[in-house]
Write an enzyme that holds these catalytic residues in place. Structure first.
Site, PDB file in Angstrom:
ATOM      1  N   ASP A   1       2.101   4.212  11.981  1.00  0.00           N
ATOM      2  CA  ASP A   1       2.649   2.943  11.505  1.00  0.00           C
ATOM      3  C   ASP A   1       3.671   3.169  10.398  1.00  0.00           C
ATOM      4  O   ASP A   1       3.339   3.707   9.347  1.00  0.00           O
ATOM      5  CB  ASP A   1       1.534   2.040  10.968  1.00  0.00           C
ATOM      6  CG  ASP A   1       0.504   1.703  12.034  1.00  0.00           C
ATOM      7  OD1 ASP A   1       0.799   1.944  13.215  1.00  0.00           O
ATOM      8  OD2 ASP A   1      -0.572   1.205  11.678  1.00  0.00           O
TER       9      ASP A   1
ATOM     10  N   ASP B   1       2.267  10.267  10.539  1.00  0.00           N
ATOM     11  CA  ASP B   1       1.582   8.979  10.548  1.00  0.00           C
ATOM     12  C   ASP B   1       2.237   8.167  11.666  1.00  0.00           C
ATOM     13  O   ASP B   1       3.344   8.487  12.113  1.00  0.00           O
ATOM     14  CB  ASP B   1       1.754   8.293   9.189  1.00  0.00           C
ATOM     15  CG  ASP B   1       1.186   6.887   9.160  1.00  0.00           C
ATOM     16  OD1 ASP B   1       0.100   6.673   9.730  1.00  0.00           O
ATOM     17  OD2 ASP B   1       1.835   6.004   8.583  1.00  0.00           O
TER      18      ASP B   1
END
Length: 219
Positions: free
Chosen positions: A16, A14
């Site tokens: 963020d 991922d």
């Protein structure tokens, strides 16, 4: 249960909260919009926005408002928040990478492990470029390449397809509850980083990526 006999061939990150902390910029942009709308918004509410789409995030924020917003108005507000966010991330540099990320990526590349990014952000490539990582990953999945956001597994399955690795041989790394659910539903091994209560559904939970051994031992 972790199957230690499986040697994983791909790692999907991922963006963020895993590679960099764009979460703070998202919070500040949403906060600015909420203040303009005179809608209550704090960091606790912000935790519920991690890993979901911009429109879904806006819907959660607007629950605190008594005013009715048309679909057209909602898209306008979501775009307005995004403009605030894009202005804020212009100042990002490689100094904004989170602890351990550079060393882990280097070790994975040295071992011939395929790596990808799975981010629901439409600005993922801009952020990666500002961080100096745009050419580092073998494949990048952003909002433009998927129809369903997390916790739907589509984004992680798309990433696995992009790096040509079976999902069961992939490791997914996330910092959100929705993201961990998406990884688990994709049939991958899930690693949660950050707040334990948020990512406790993961197969492995780490404070951050500063110690890569728990991941490297799975390869």
């Amino acid at each position: 249960m972790i199957n230690k006999s499986v040697k994983h061939k791909g790692v999907i990150f991922d963006l963020d909260g895993v590679i960099t902390d764009t979460a703070e910029y998202h919070y500040l942009a949403w906060k600015k919009l909420a203040d303009e709308l005179n809608v209550y918004f704090d960091r606790e509410i912000n935790e519920n926005l991690k890993g979901i789409s911009r429109i879904e995030s806006l819907e959660i924020i607007l629950k605190k408002s008594d005013k009715f917003f048309s679909e057209e108005e909602k898209y306008y507000l979501a775009d307005k928040k995004n403009e605030y966010y894009k202005e804020m991330i212009k100042r990002m540099t490689p100094k904004d990478l989170l602890p351990g990320v550079v060393d882990l990526i280097k070790e994975l590349k040295d071992r011939g492990i395929k790596i990808a990014v799975a981010s629901v952000s439409k600005n993922a490539k801009t952020v990666l470029s500002n961080l100096g990582l745009i050419e580092t990953f073998d494949y990048i999945v952003d909002a433009e390449k998927i129809k369903n956001g997390k916790p739907d597994p589509e984004i992680f399955l798309n990433a696995a397809y992009g790096i040509d690795v079976e999902p069961k041989l992939c490791i997914g790394i996330e910092d959100s509850k929705a993201g961990i659910e998406a990884i688990n539903r994709a049939g991958m091994l899930s690693i949660g980083v950050g707040n334990y209560e948020t990512v406790k559904g993961a197969d492995i939970v780490l404070k951050d990526l500063s110690d890569p051994l728990p991941i490297l031992n799975l390869l």
